[in-house]
Scaffold this motif. Structure first.
Motif, PDB file in Angstrom:
ATOM      1  N   ALA A  88       0.267  60.001   8.444  1.00 28.29           N
ATOM      2  CA  ALA A  88      -0.906  59.294   8.967  1.00 28.29           C
ATOM      3  C   ALA A  88      -0.534  58.523  10.231  1.00 28.29           C
ATOM      4  N   ALA A  89       0.708  58.022  10.270  1.00 27.63           N
ATOM      5  CA  ALA A  89       1.153  57.245  11.430  1.00 27.63           C
ATOM      6  C   ALA A  89       1.109  58.093  12.696  1.00 27.63           C
ATOM      7  N   GLN A  90       1.455  59.374  12.565  1.00 22.13           N
ATOM      8  CA  GLN A  90       1.434  60.242  13.752  1.00 22.13           C
ATOM      9  C   GLN A  90       0.008  60.573  14.164  1.00 22.13           C
TER      10      GLN A  90
ATOM     11  N   PRO B 194      -1.304  55.828  19.289  1.00 16.05           N
ATOM     12  CA  PRO B 194      -2.207  55.175  20.247  1.00 16.05           C
ATOM     13  C   PRO B 194      -3.003  56.144  21.123  1.00 16.05           C
TER      14      PRO B 194
ATOM     15  N   THR C 170      -6.331  48.314   9.586  1.00 15.52           N
ATOM     16  CA  THR C 170      -5.936  47.811   8.275  1.00 15.52           C
ATOM     17  C   THR C 170      -5.330  48.929   7.443  1.00 15.52           C
TER      18      THR C 170
ATOM     19  N   PHE D 292      -1.785  50.034   8.196  1.00 13.04           N
ATOM     20  CA  PHE D 292      -0.850  48.912   8.089  1.00 13.04           C
ATOM     21  C   PHE D 292      -0.601  48.269   9.445  1.00 13.04           C
ATOM     22  N   GLY D 293      -1.679  48.150  10.216  1.00 10.54           N
ATOM     23  CA  GLY D 293      -1.567  47.409  11.472  1.00 10.54           C
ATOM     24  C   GLY D 293      -1.143  48.224  12.671  1.00 10.54           C
ATOM     25  N   GLN D 294      -1.106  49.551  12.523  1.00 10.82           N
ATOM     26  CA  GLN D 294      -0.656  50.361  13.655  1.00 10.82           C
ATOM     27  C   GLN D 294      -1.635  50.350  14.816  1.00 10.82           C
ATOM     28  N   VAL D 295      -2.925  50.212  14.502  1.00  7.96           N
ATOM     29  CA  VAL D 295      -3.903  50.022  15.566  1.00  7.96           C
ATOM     30  C   VAL D 295      -3.917  48.525  15.854  1.00  7.96           C
ATOM     31  N   PRO D 296      -3.611  48.117  17.080  1.00 15.25           N
ATOM     32  CA  PRO D 296      -3.541  46.678  17.341  1.00 15.25           C
ATOM     33  C   PRO D 296      -4.862  45.985  17.003  1.00 15.25           C
ATOM     34  N   ASP D 297      -4.781  44.726  16.609  1.00 16.30           N
ATOM     35  CA  ASP D 297      -5.998  44.005  16.245  1.00 16.30           C
ATOM     36  C   ASP D 297      -6.807  43.616  17.478  1.00 16.30           C
TER      37      ASP D 297
ATOM     38  N   ASN E  59      -3.856  40.289   5.077  1.00 15.09           N
ATOM     39  CA  ASN E  59      -3.918  41.057   6.324  1.00 15.09           C
ATOM     40  C   ASN E  59      -4.210  40.182   7.534  1.00 15.09           C
TER      41      ASN E  59
ATOM     42  N   PRO F 221       5.413  47.188   8.648  1.00 15.93           N
ATOM     43  CA  PRO F 221       5.300  45.983   9.492  1.00 15.93           C
ATOM     44  C   PRO F 221       6.337  44.925   9.145  1.00 15.93           C
TER      45      PRO F 221
ATOM     46  N   ASN G  10       5.589  54.150   6.745  1.00 15.62           N
ATOM     47  CA  ASN G  10       5.375  52.941   5.960  1.00 15.62           C
ATOM     48  C   ASN G  10       5.676  53.234   4.494  1.00 15.62           C
TER      49      ASN G  10
ATOM     50  N   ASP H 218       2.703  54.155   2.451  1.00 11.80           N
ATOM     51  CA  ASP H 218       1.942  55.307   2.913  1.00 11.80           C
ATOM     52  C   ASP H 218       1.886  56.373   1.799  1.00 11.80           C
TER      53      ASP H 218
ATOM     54  N   ALA I 289       2.347  42.010  12.532  1.00  6.87           N
ATOM     55  CA  ALA I 289       1.296  42.705  13.272  1.00  6.87           C
ATOM     56  C   ALA I 289       1.830  43.234  14.595  1.00  6.87           C
TER      57      ALA I 289
ATOM     58  N   ALA J  26       4.071  46.229  13.940  1.00  6.34           N
ATOM     59  CA  ALA J  26       3.286  47.387  13.509  1.00  6.34           C
ATOM     60  C   ALA J  26       2.596  48.059  14.687  1.00  6.34           C
ATOM     61  N   ALA J  27       2.098  47.252  15.622  1.00  5.68           N
ATOM     62  CA  ALA J  27       1.316  47.835  16.708  1.00  5.68           C
ATOM     63  C   ALA J  27       2.191  48.350  17.849  1.00  5.68           C
TER      64      ALA J  27
ATOM     65  N   PRO K  69       4.468  52.887  16.128  1.00  5.36           N
ATOM     66  CA  PRO K  69       4.085  54.142  16.795  1.00  5.36           C
ATOM     67  C   PRO K  69       5.240  54.734  17.612  1.00  5.36           C
TER      68      PRO K  69
ATOM     69  N   SER L  62       7.795  56.294  15.179  1.00  2.00           N
ATOM     70  CA  SER L  62       7.330  57.517  14.520  1.00  2.00           C
ATOM     71  C   SER L  62       7.195  58.663  15.523  1.00  2.00           C
TER      72      SER L  62
END
Lengths: 314, 452
Positions: free
Chosen positions: A165-167, A171, A255, A258-263, B92, B217, B269, B272, B413, B416-417, B421, B424
């Motif tokens: 899912a991470a891949q 971004p 969410t 696990f936070g990979q998309v920045p908030d 979160n 994270p 993760n 995951d 956070a 993670a951001a 990425p 991975s």
């Protein structure tokens, strides 16, 4: 209402004599009833539309102590390192989303209307179905669809080279992913509306074109599309305003990943960060005003370009 | 419709808007910066409680997991009037508590008496002229405060005053699968260097097996906190040191990279779905917090009984002492607005120290004497392949306290951001250290921190 709006406007405009002949008193009376009809909407609009906008405008030119700061909040948010990226993200997303909406919705509606007449009721219903889910729950469905391990389209995702899912939510894929989610949840209702608009095109116009030797494609390009122009403009205005406010999709995908998309992926999220993480309501309001100006600007462009409010000709 | 008279309308309106804009610009002399008070804000003054009413009901805000604490307290103290309100608990990175408290501050009422906050809430609730959290030095007995594990209350302490009671600790240890280690004939490492060497061997001899993962994270809290990397050292309310170029940071990055190349470190993760399905059964070792045993291996991965064991946290060979990180560890605030401080304090003290209740809690109690009962209960479950008690107890006071989790921004956070990425997609940790540094600095600065 949708189906009859266009022809009525046209018929009325093409026969000005009929209008002028109406008794004056009756027009005044119907006007009063009209006010009554719009009163409910107007009051709600003032309370929940205009007043918050005015409050946001006020917040955007003041600081937390209520002192006027001019454009200080704007220069501050413009200088924020996240300001450029959020608008780049949303810009790319909007381009993808509006183009796909315009091309696919109109094409599908034309096909449903012309070619698939027998099955169109069922297909229309199927198109509309995803839109019937509440916004957040349809995003949740996509969270499962996008995970190569859990997804029914897992083999497809793996074939593209994504094993986790991470891949998938890397971004660079995000604008396309959000576009697909938005299209899946939102396009169905537009297809139904466009279908209704197509029904509003008088049959005799199509008939005349057909007698003149026009094929389905020519009818679509030369008759139906020009007559749908206002509806397409209307769709673009609403889709732009809605799309520019993208929030639920990045927030939920963030969410779930696990936070990979920045908030702070979209401008609305950035505004939220300002308001509720930094407790800076003035900065948040400045971003909101920027979004408002952009949406109004694009809406104005669409309105004038497509002649949305011109009643004389279409 | 379009007549000359209506045409002047928009023109006038336009002129009016222009005049107003110009006027607001001219009168705009005030500062728009929300941090215009500067980084050094007024220190907290002496605590003056609200008028007290010892018979009034107390309201406790908890997350879903902690409703059990309120139930247990209510059962043990039927005479106390207590109301539980379930809220996000700051899960979160939710800022619900701060948002609500700011609203209550405006209306002057509505504050809860006791709160289960998230760690970011420490940043605003313990600072300023009148902090939301009540200072507990005078409200809680000194003997009780002294009973918490050494260092546990450091995170609650601002300007020499204790603002929260720690509920639990999440000290990192080295979890490993004893059955697999025995089967492969490996020795449990005691230093990070040995761990790396063993990881490289695993990559060669048993490809697919993992000695840890860096796709979560919480990775900085496990590896970089344990390495005593100054990624987040608070030097004041609003001043922070961020230096990922420090040797204590780069040594960890250089330790991890060969393991990534060897495939012995996971980049997904750990929660995951794909990881659980395809890699969870291949975990040979996993540095991580005290709660991994039950919550991750037992409940999450369903690793069979008698396989999972814990070893002391890893240390660098060059370091004189062992320091470790932590992933979580909750706390309780008591509101400075509470009208029944006595009952509020009694609740928070009871749920963190009562031997009967804490033994049944999900996580390692922060109150020293309570840990014994909790560990006994853990061992009695028969899940572990060794006695985890001594390891966890030894690690509890070894959490490096300079790493501040109590900032308005979350390190998790940011990692993670920015890092997840990149990792991975196959990039190395070392190559991303500058990007990561910049991301932390940006976030901190945007939230009004002075970074040095």
């Amino acid at each position: 209402m949708v189906a009859t709006g266009t022809p009525q406007a046209r018929v009325g405009a093409s026969r000005p004599g009929i209008r002028a002949a109406k008794p004056r008193g009756r027009r005044v009376g119907s006007g009063r009833v009209g006010y009554l009809f719009v009163a409910g909407y107007t009051i709600l609009l003032l309370l929940f539309g205009v007043a918050p906008v005015a409050y946001a405008l006020w917040l955007s030119v003041t600081n937390s102590s209520g002192q006027l700061v001019g454009l200080g909040n704007f220069t501050r948010v413009f200088a924020d390192y996240r300001f450029g990226p959020v608008f780049a993200h949303i810009g790319l997303y909007l381009v993808l989303w509006l183009i796909s909406l315009m091309v696919l919705v109109v094409t599908l509606a034309l096909m449903l209307h012309g070619r698939l007449k027998r099955t169109s009721a069922v297909v229309r219903f199927l198109c509309y179905l995803p839109g019937a889910f509440a916004g957040a729950s349809s995003v949740l469905i996509w969270l499962i669809l996008l995970d190569p391990v859990a997804s029914p389209i897992g083999p497809v995702l793996r074939a593209v080279g994504w094993s986790s899912a991470a891949q998938v939510v890397a971004p660079e894929n995000l604008p396309v992913i959000f576009m697909i989610i938005a299209f899946w949840t939102g396009a169905g209702s537009w297809i139904v509306i466009m279908y209704g608009a197509l029904n509003g095109i008088p049959h005799e116009v199509i008939e005349a074109a057909r007698i003149d030797g026009a094929g389905a494609l020519q009818i679509a390009l030369r008759i139906q599309l020009p007559m749908l122009r206002k509806w397409i403009a209307y769709m673009l205005i609403l889709a732009f305003a809605g799309g520019a406010q993208l929030f639920v999709e990045p927030q939920l995908v963030g969410t779930a990943s696990f936070g990979q998309v920045p908030d702070d992926w979209s401008p609305n999220q950035l505004s939220y960060q300002y308001a509720f993480v930094a407790a800076d309501f003035n900065g948040a309001a400045a971003i909101a005003v920027v979004l408002l100006v952009l949406s109004l600007g694009c809406a104005a462009a669409a309105v004038f370009k497509a002649g949305l409010f011109e009643r004389g000709h279409s | 419709m379009i007549t000359p008279s209506t045409r002047t309308g928009p023109r006038r309106a336009r002129a009016l808007v222009a005049v107003m804009t110009a006027a607001s610009l001219i009168t705009a002399c005030a500062d728009a910066d929300p941090n215009r008070d500067g980084a050094q804000r007024a220190a907290a003054g002496p605590f003056s409680p609200a008028p007290q009413d010892p018979s009034s009901e107390i309201t406790v805000w908890v997350d879903a997991t902690r409703t059990a604490a309120v139930e247990a307290y209510r059962e043990a103290h039927p005479e106390v009037k207590i109301k539980a309100v379930t809220y996000s608990g700051g899960a979160n990175g939710s800022t619900e508590l701060r948002t609500k408290v700011e609203l209550f501050n405006r209306t002057g009422e509505g504050w809860p008496d006791v709160v289960w906050p998230n760690v970011q809430d420490l940043a605003w609730a313990t600072t300023g002229a009148t902090p939301f959290a009540a200072p507990l030095d005078t409200l809680v007995d000194r003997s009780v405060l002294d009973g918490y594990v050494k260092g546990a209350l450091d995170q609650c302490t601002v300007g020499g005053k204790v603002y929260c009671l720690r509920n639990d600790l999440a000290q990192n240890v080295l979890w490993y699968n004893k059955k697999l280690m025995d089967q492969f004939g490996y020795q449990v490492p005691t230093t990070w260097e040995q761990w790396q060497q063993l990881g490289l061997r695993v990559g060669r001899e048993h490809p697919g097996y993992l000695v840890g993962e860096v796709g979560s994270p919480t990775t900085p809290h496990i590896y970089f906190w344990g390495s005593q990397c100054p990624a987040s050292v608070l030097t004041g309310d609003k001043t922070v040191t961020v230096d990922l170029r420090d040797p204590t940071c780069t040594r960890m990055a250089q330790l991890l990279d060969p393991l990534l190349s060897a495939g012995a470190l996971g980049t997904r993760n750990k929660w995951d779905t794909g990881f659980i399905k395809e890699q969870a059964a291949k975990i040979l070792m996993m540095p991580g917090p005290a709660w991994y045993g039950q919550a991750l291996f037992n409940a999450g991965y369903h690793t069979p009984q008698g396989e999972i064991a814990a070893a002391a946290p890893l240390k660098f060979a060059a370091d004189a002492e062992t320091w470790t990180g932590a992933v979580g560890g909750g706390m309780w605030f008591i509101s400075s607005h509470s009208r029944n401080l006595k009952a509020a304090v009694d609740f928070a003290t009871w749920v963190t120290t009562d031997p009967g209740y804490t033994a049944t809690a999900a996580t390692y109690p922060a109150y020293g004497p309570a840990a014994t009962g909790w560990l006994a209960a853990q061992q009695a479950s028969g899940y572990y392949a060794n006695d985890i008690g001594p390891v966890l107890q030894q690690a509890a006071p070894r959490i490096w306290t300079k790493w501040a989790v109590s900032t308005l921004y979350s390190q998790e956070a940011i990692y993670a951001a920015t890092m997840v990425p990149a990792l991975s997609s196959g990039k190395s940790v070392s190559s991303q250290m500058d990007v990561w540094q910049q991301a932390i600095v940006n976030k901190a600065t945007a939230l009004g921190y002075k970074v040095n």
